[in-house]
Design a protein around this motif. Structure first.
Motif, PDB file in Angstrom:
ATOM      1  N   THR A  47     -40.900  10.352 -14.247  1.00  0.00           N
ATOM      2  CA  THR A  47     -39.743  10.797 -13.462  1.00  0.00           C
ATOM      3  C   THR A  47     -39.928  12.278 -13.182  1.00  0.00           C
ATOM      4  O   THR A  47     -40.086  13.081 -14.108  1.00  0.00           O
ATOM      5  N   ARG A  48     -39.909  12.649 -11.907  1.00  0.00           N
ATOM      6  CA  ARG A  48     -40.265  14.013 -11.520  1.00  0.00           C
ATOM      7  C   ARG A  48     -39.023  14.887 -11.384  1.00  0.00           C
ATOM      8  O   ARG A  48     -38.089  14.561 -10.645  1.00  0.00           O
ATOM      9  N   LEU A  49     -39.044  16.018 -12.075  1.00  0.00           N
ATOM     10  CA  LEU A  49     -37.952  16.988 -12.032  1.00  0.00           C
ATOM     11  C   LEU A  49     -38.498  18.302 -11.491  1.00  0.00           C
ATOM     12  O   LEU A  49     -39.366  18.924 -12.108  1.00  0.00           O
ATOM     13  N   LEU A  50     -37.979  18.722 -10.335  1.00  0.00           N
ATOM     14  CA  LEU A  50     -38.400  19.980  -9.711  1.00  0.00           C
ATOM     15  C   LEU A  50     -37.445  21.088 -10.156  1.00  0.00           C
ATOM     16  O   LEU A  50     -36.227  20.984  -9.978  1.00  0.00           O
ATOM     17  N   VAL A  51     -38.012  22.154 -10.734  1.00  0.00           N
ATOM     18  CA  VAL A  51     -37.229  23.297 -11.201  1.00  0.00           C
ATOM     19  C   VAL A  51     -37.553  24.487 -10.296  1.00  0.00           C
ATOM     20  O   VAL A  51     -38.702  24.939 -10.244  1.00  0.00           O
ATOM     21  N   THR A  52     -36.552  24.996  -9.576  1.00  0.00           N
ATOM     22  CA  THR A  52     -36.748  26.131  -8.678  1.00  0.00           C
ATOM     23  C   THR A  52     -35.646  27.149  -8.898  1.00  0.00           C
ATOM     24  O   THR A  52     -34.560  26.828  -9.385  1.00  0.00           O
ATOM     25  N   HIS A  53     -35.938  28.392  -8.518  1.00  0.00           N
ATOM     26  CA  HIS A  53     -34.881  29.404  -8.544  1.00  0.00           C
ATOM     27  C   HIS A  53     -34.047  29.319  -7.259  1.00  0.00           C
ATOM     28  O   HIS A  53     -32.821  29.381  -7.305  1.00  0.00           O
ATOM     29  N   ALA A  54     -34.693  29.165  -6.111  1.00  0.00           N
ATOM     30  CA  ALA A  54     -33.984  29.016  -4.836  1.00  0.00           C
ATOM     31  C   ALA A  54     -33.412  27.599  -4.737  1.00  0.00           C
ATOM     32  O   ALA A  54     -33.981  26.643  -5.269  1.00  0.00           O
ATOM     33  N   SER A  55     -32.285  27.465  -4.058  1.00  0.00           N
ATOM     34  CA  SER A  55     -31.588  26.179  -3.993  1.00  0.00           C
ATOM     35  C   SER A  55     -32.070  25.320  -2.824  1.00  0.00           C
ATOM     36  O   SER A  55     -32.039  25.768  -1.672  1.00  0.00           O
ATOM     37  N   PRO A  56     -32.486  24.071  -3.093  1.00  0.00           N
ATOM     38  CA  PRO A  56     -32.818  23.151  -1.988  1.00  0.00           C
ATOM     39  C   PRO A  56     -31.613  22.835  -1.111  1.00  0.00           C
ATOM     40  O   PRO A  56     -31.777  22.420   0.038  1.00  0.00           O
ATOM     41  N   GLY A  57     -30.406  23.031  -1.649  1.00  0.00           N
ATOM     42  CA  GLY A  57     -29.221  22.795  -0.829  1.00  0.00           C
ATOM     43  C   GLY A  57     -29.049  23.831   0.256  1.00  0.00           C
ATOM     44  O   GLY A  57     -28.453  23.541   1.303  1.00  0.00           O
ATOM     45  N   ARG A  58     -29.556  25.027   0.043  1.00  0.00           N
ATOM     46  CA  ARG A  58     -29.429  26.114   1.014  1.00  0.00           C
ATOM     47  C   ARG A  58     -30.711  26.339   1.801  1.00  0.00           C
ATOM     48  O   ARG A  58     -30.656  26.731   2.969  1.00  0.00           O
ATOM     49  N   GLU A  59     -31.836  26.128   1.176  1.00  0.00           N
ATOM     50  CA  GLU A  59     -33.123  26.468   1.784  1.00  0.00           C
ATOM     51  C   GLU A  59     -33.844  25.199   2.220  1.00  0.00           C
ATOM     52  O   GLU A  59     -34.200  24.356   1.392  1.00  0.00           O
ATOM     53  N   ASP A  98     -37.608  13.186  -8.055  1.00  0.00           N
ATOM     54  CA  ASP A  98     -36.446  12.332  -8.315  1.00  0.00           C
ATOM     55  C   ASP A  98     -35.199  13.168  -8.594  1.00  0.00           C
ATOM     56  O   ASP A  98     -34.082  12.760  -8.272  1.00  0.00           O
ATOM     57  N   LEU A  99     -35.405  14.335  -9.204  1.00  0.00           N
ATOM     58  CA  LEU A  99     -34.311  15.220  -9.570  1.00  0.00           C
ATOM     59  C   LEU A  99     -34.733  16.645  -9.263  1.00  0.00           C
ATOM     60  O   LEU A  99     -35.925  16.965  -9.250  1.00  0.00           O
ATOM     61  N   SER A 100     -33.735  17.513  -9.022  1.00  0.00           N
ATOM     62  CA  SER A 100     -34.045  18.931  -8.859  1.00  0.00           C
ATOM     63  C   SER A 100     -32.950  19.758  -9.508  1.00  0.00           C
ATOM     64  O   SER A 100     -31.771  19.376  -9.497  1.00  0.00           O
ATOM     65  N   ILE A 101     -33.362  20.883 -10.089  1.00  0.00           N
ATOM     66  CA  ILE A 101     -32.426  21.827 -10.701  1.00  0.00           C
ATOM     67  C   ILE A 101     -32.747  23.202 -10.145  1.00  0.00           C
ATOM     68  O   ILE A 101     -33.915  23.605 -10.097  1.00  0.00           O
ATOM     69  N   SER A 102     -31.712  23.911  -9.719  1.00  0.00           N
ATOM     70  CA  SER A 102     -31.921  25.221  -9.115  1.00  0.00           C
ATOM     71  C   SER A 102     -30.783  26.154  -9.497  1.00  0.00           C
ATOM     72  O   SER A 102     -29.826  25.761 -10.154  1.00  0.00           O
ATOM     73  N   ALA A 103     -30.880  27.401  -9.028  1.00  0.00           N
ATOM     74  CA  ALA A 103     -29.838  28.397  -9.288  1.00  0.00           C
ATOM     75  C   ALA A 103     -29.770  29.308  -8.070  1.00  0.00           C
ATOM     76  O   ALA A 103     -29.928  28.863  -6.934  1.00  0.00           O
ATOM     77  N   GLY A 104     -29.523  30.584  -8.301  1.00  0.00           N
ATOM     78  CA  GLY A 104     -29.607  31.566  -7.228  1.00  0.00           C
ATOM     79  C   GLY A 104     -28.353  31.751  -6.400  1.00  0.00           C
ATOM     80  O   GLY A 104     -28.300  32.665  -5.579  1.00  0.00           O
ATOM     81  N   LEU A 105     -27.306  30.913  -6.581  1.00  0.00           N
ATOM     82  CA  LEU A 105     -26.087  31.061  -5.776  1.00  0.00           C
ATOM     83  C   LEU A 105     -24.971  31.751  -6.556  1.00  0.00           C
ATOM     84  O   LEU A 105     -24.011  32.234  -5.955  1.00  0.00           O
ATOM     85  N   HIS A 106     -25.032  31.727  -7.880  1.00  0.00           N
ATOM     86  CA  HIS A 106     -24.116  32.487  -8.749  1.00  0.00           C
ATOM     87  C   HIS A 106     -22.649  32.115  -8.562  1.00  0.00           C
ATOM     88  O   HIS A 106     -21.775  32.983  -8.544  1.00  0.00           O
ATOM     89  N   PHE A 107     -22.359  30.839  -8.427  1.00  0.00           N
ATOM     90  CA  PHE A 107     -20.972  30.395  -8.356  1.00  0.00           C
ATOM     91  C   PHE A 107     -20.405  30.192  -9.761  1.00  0.00           C
ATOM     92  O   PHE A 107     -21.141  30.077 -10.734  1.00  0.00           O
ATOM     93  N   ARG A 108     -19.065  30.106  -9.838  1.00  0.00           N
ATOM     94  CA  ARG A 108     -18.418  29.835 -11.120  1.00  0.00           C
ATOM     95  C   ARG A 108     -18.361  28.339 -11.415  1.00  0.00           C
ATOM     96  O   ARG A 108     -17.981  27.942 -12.505  1.00  0.00           O
ATOM     97  N   TYR A 109     -18.698  27.517 -10.436  1.00  0.00           N
ATOM     98  CA  TYR A 109     -18.802  26.075 -10.641  1.00  0.00           C
ATOM     99  C   TYR A 109     -20.235  25.641 -10.340  1.00  0.00           C
ATOM    100  O   TYR A 109     -20.835  26.111  -9.369  1.00  0.00           O
ATOM    101  N   ALA A 110     -20.773  24.755 -11.158  1.00  0.00           N
ATOM    102  CA  ALA A 110     -22.050  24.131 -10.832  1.00  0.00           C
ATOM    103  C   ALA A 110     -21.794  22.999  -9.844  1.00  0.00           C
ATOM    104  O   ALA A 110     -20.677  22.496  -9.729  1.00  0.00           O
ATOM    105  N   SER A 111     -22.808  22.610  -9.104  1.00  0.00           N
ATOM    106  CA  SER A 111     -22.656  21.535  -8.123  1.00  0.00           C
ATOM    107  C   SER A 111     -23.666  20.436  -8.384  1.00  0.00           C
ATOM    108  O   SER A 111     -24.780  20.691  -8.836  1.00  0.00           O
ATOM    109  N   SER A 112     -23.243  19.214  -8.097  1.00  0.00           N
ATOM    110  CA  SER A 112     -24.071  18.025  -8.285  1.00  0.00           C
ATOM    111  C   SER A 112     -23.983  17.198  -7.012  1.00  0.00           C
ATOM    112  O   SER A 112     -22.880  16.840  -6.581  1.00  0.00           O
ATOM    113  N   TYR A 113     -25.110  16.892  -6.394  1.00  0.00           N
ATOM    114  CA  TYR A 113     -25.069  16.250  -5.082  1.00  0.00           C
ATOM    115  C   TYR A 113     -26.411  15.606  -4.748  1.00  0.00           C
ATOM    116  O   TYR A 113     -27.440  15.915  -5.362  1.00  0.00           O
ATOM    117  N   ASN A 114     -26.391  14.705  -3.785  1.00  0.00           N
ATOM    118  CA  ASN A 114     -27.605  14.318  -3.073  1.00  0.00           C
ATOM    119  C   ASN A 114     -27.362  14.570  -1.595  1.00  0.00           C
ATOM    120  O   ASN A 114     -26.226  14.809  -1.173  1.00  0.00           O
TER     121      ASN A 114
END
Length: 649
Positions: free
Chosen positions: A237-249, A262-278
């Motif tokens: 099961t492939r997990l992509l870890v990036t600093h830039a967000s695939p949701g924005r970039e 299969d999964l991705s985890i990112s950061a870089g937006l600095h919100f007070r809520y985390a987001s979970s989406y496809n």
């Protein structure tokens, strides 16, 4: 972009042909074959001692970190520019708030900050490097936007090595065997800055950075694709870890497609809520997803077109292979007319808030990866102290109070109550020189059922939803209740009609009438009040007390319902007259003043009672206009005669 003539990536590795590339740096770590929890966090920002605390709180067997780890040491301060140093000072969790305020004062210069700030205020990495601080669980991290590229190059060269700290990069991958899942970690560090993708800065291989910042390069993307292809295993099961967000970039989203993540985890937006989406959950259709990818491609193409000739002249054969793989990522856009892209629905993404504000825990057991997302969120307590003068009203809005806290709220948003049509005006009663008139049968006191009131369980809260059988049973009971009420009303109306007829039979005064209440003003319709505002977006219907049964919407009326009638509407200037027996049309016209009175028509009502008990005649007298009708009403004051009732439609 770097204006020097040196290659975009002068790798320190030996130049080899694509057919004899070195082995991939991959490792497999068995955490727990039955059950394991993996803590995912972002932006620890140098407070590395907190990693052990967070792992203990989450009962985690490993940590995945998405950048801004705090890769700084004492001599890094000399390489950080003033702007980046102020940024690090502003967000470092190691600096007390009072001291931070002093550092960031407008009159405090960059030289003053640099003279005061030492490495202990920016990162605990030197403690980790010296062994004073140890990590209790394995930590897998990429680098973020604010790191020292020199330290990362030392990790890649093997100069730095820290127990339980593993740096994910384009050439290094790890596989975690946990809870029946083989989780393949693929990492890409640095900020995504399109105009710097062919500039290495102070980096000496495929990574890039300088002056306390790091960014992603095209060759870094190409090498990550090469690494992923060479270790591909369909059982993982492939997990992509990036600093830039695939949701924005868009480019990050394209990379996830090429890597078959299969999964991705990112950061870089600095919100007070985390987001979970496809992508399927946030895009209206596949075309919306394609639009994001195309936008990323166009941004890259602008840079590539300007540097293509320069890059072609300086890259070697191995770098050419990596560049081609990077360009294949940029060209990866799903075909709108082709088969559906699996990642459109199947690749799940998490964008994390900073470690101080939340985290994600992947709970892996029996091959299933469950997610526990925790965020500090926004603080809305300030709204409790807000005063009306501080609140900006919404245009075209009306001021309304919130519903009473003790009232029974509806189980769901109710449909707004429609304003009823204006009720027919009540008849005006005046004193007349003829004989009294009965007021007619009384109007029922209770109107027919309208909007059902929500049921209550007696504790001040709505009753729980009923199942289908209970709802059907309740509907039958309501129908039976309505049927019974209708029969009771009909029975009461019949009794009232009989009582009215009895009064007329027993009245001995045929030529005199006791004065009835007089209304001097013209008739006005009874207004229907608008539904009370509840403070919600949708107005709510008034909530009936369960003891009152089914009621009509609340209005300003007395609760009486205007009797319905199928008769045609009357003439607008009509008087209703009760006459002495044996009266004729000529008698009526004479009473109102003869030919000059403006009477246009006299209509006698047929008598339906017993011929032995004939009642006094009743008649409608129609006038040509409002003036003549009012003049007819004035006849009431001349002598004591019948009561005249005005109907004005």
């Amino acid at each position: 972009m770097n204006s020097s003539s040196r290659p975009a990536s002068s790798s320190t590795r030996p130049t080899v042909s694509p057919n004899s590339r070195p082995q991939v740096n991959t490792h497999t770590k068995v955490l727990d074959t039955t059950h394991g929890r993996i803590l995912c966090i972002a932006d620890i920002r140098g407070r590395l001692s907190g990693l052990n605390d967070l792992a203990r709180e989450a009962n985690a067997k490993a940590i995945i970190h998405t950048g801004d780890f705090g890769f700084f040491e004492s001599n890094s301060l000399d390489r950080i520019n003033d702007r980046t140093l102020r940024h690090l000072t502003m967000y470092s969790p190691l600096i007390p708030s009072t001291q931070r305020t002093h550092f960031l004062a407008p009159d405090n210069t960059s030289q003053a900050i640099r003279a005061t700030v030492d490495i202990s205020l920016l990162s605990e990495f030197p403690l980790l490097l010296s062994g004073q601080l140890k990590l209790s669980v394995p930590v897998y991290t990429v680098w973020g936007a604010c790191e020292d590229v020199v330290i990362l190059e030392k990790f890649r060269a093997g100069i730095y090595n820290i127990d339980n700290l593993h740096v994910l990069d384009e050439a290094t991958t790890y596989c975690l065997d946990v809870g029946g899942v083989k989780l393949r970690l693929l990492g890409l560090g640095g900020a995504l800055v399109p105009h710097k993708m062919f500039d290495n800065g102070d980096g000496s291989a495929t990574i890039a950075g300088g002056q306390g910042t790091m960014w992603t390069t095209a060759l870094q993307i190409g090498e990550l694709v090469d690494t992923a292809q060479r270790v591909f295993d369909p059982t993982e099961t492939r997990l992509l870890v990036t600093h830039a967000s695939p949701g924005r970039e868009g480019i990050m989203a394209q990379l996830a497609l090429v890597l078959k993540a299969d999964l991705s985890i990112s950061a870089g937006l600095h919100f007070r809520y985390a987001s979970s989406y496809n992508e399927f959950s946030v895009q209206s259709d596949l075309e919306g997803f394609r639009h994001k990818l195309i936008a990323g491609k166009e941004a890259f193409d602008k840079v590539w077109d300007s540097v293509k000739q320069q890059v072609d002249t300086v890259i070697d054969e191995h770098q050419r292979v990596l560049l081609d793989k990077a360009l294949s990522v940029i060209e990866r856009v799903p075909n709108a007319q082709g088969p559906e892209e699996p990642s459109w629905k199947n690749c799940w993404n998490w964008n994390l808030c900073d470690a101080a504000f939340g985290s994600l825990v992947l709970d892996v057991k029996d091959g299933r990866i469950s997610a526990e997302l925790k965020s500090q969120g926004f603080n809305y307590a300030y709204r409790r102290t807000a005063t009306p003068s501080n609140v900006v009203p919404t245009p075209n809005s009306t001021t309304s109070s919130l519903p009473n806290a003790t009232s029974n709220p509806p189980t769901k948003g109710s449909t707004p109550v429609q304003a009823e049509k204006p009720l027919s005006p009540h008849p005006k009663e005046i004193r007349s020189p003829l004989v009294p008139v009965a007021s007619g049968k009384e109007t029922p006191k209770e109107s027919s059922p309208s909007t059902p009131a929500p049921k209550s369980n007696g504790s001040g809260t709505p009753a729980p939803p009923l199942d289908k059988a209970e709802k059907e049973k309740q509907k039958r009971k309501e129908k039976e209740k309505e049927k019974k009420e209708r029969k009771d009303r009909e029975r009461n109306e019949a009794k009232e009609k009989e009582a009215s007829t009895s009064e007329e039979k027993a009245d001995p005064a045929l030529n005199a009438l006791a004065p009835a209440p007089t209304s001097a003003c013209a008739p006005t319709p009874i207004p229907v009040s608008a539904p009370e505002q509840s403070g919600k977006a949708t107005p709510e219907a008034p909530i009936a007390d369960v003891r009152d049964g089914m009621k009509s919407p609340t209005t300003d009326s007395t609760g009486a319902r205007t009797p319905t009638s199928k008769r045609s509407s009357r003439h607008p200037w009509t008087l209703f007259v009760k006459l002495p027996q044996q009266s004729t049309e000529a008698d009526v016209r004479s009473f109102f003043g003869g030919e000059t009175a403006g009477v246009t028509k006299v209509t006698f009502l047929p008598f339906k009672g017993s011929p032995h008990h004939r009642a006094r005649p009743l008649a409608y007298v129609e006038f040509g206009d409002d003036e003549t009708m009012k003049a007819g009403l004035d006849k009431n004051d001349e002598v004591r005669h019948p009561n005249v009732v005005l109907f004005s439609d």
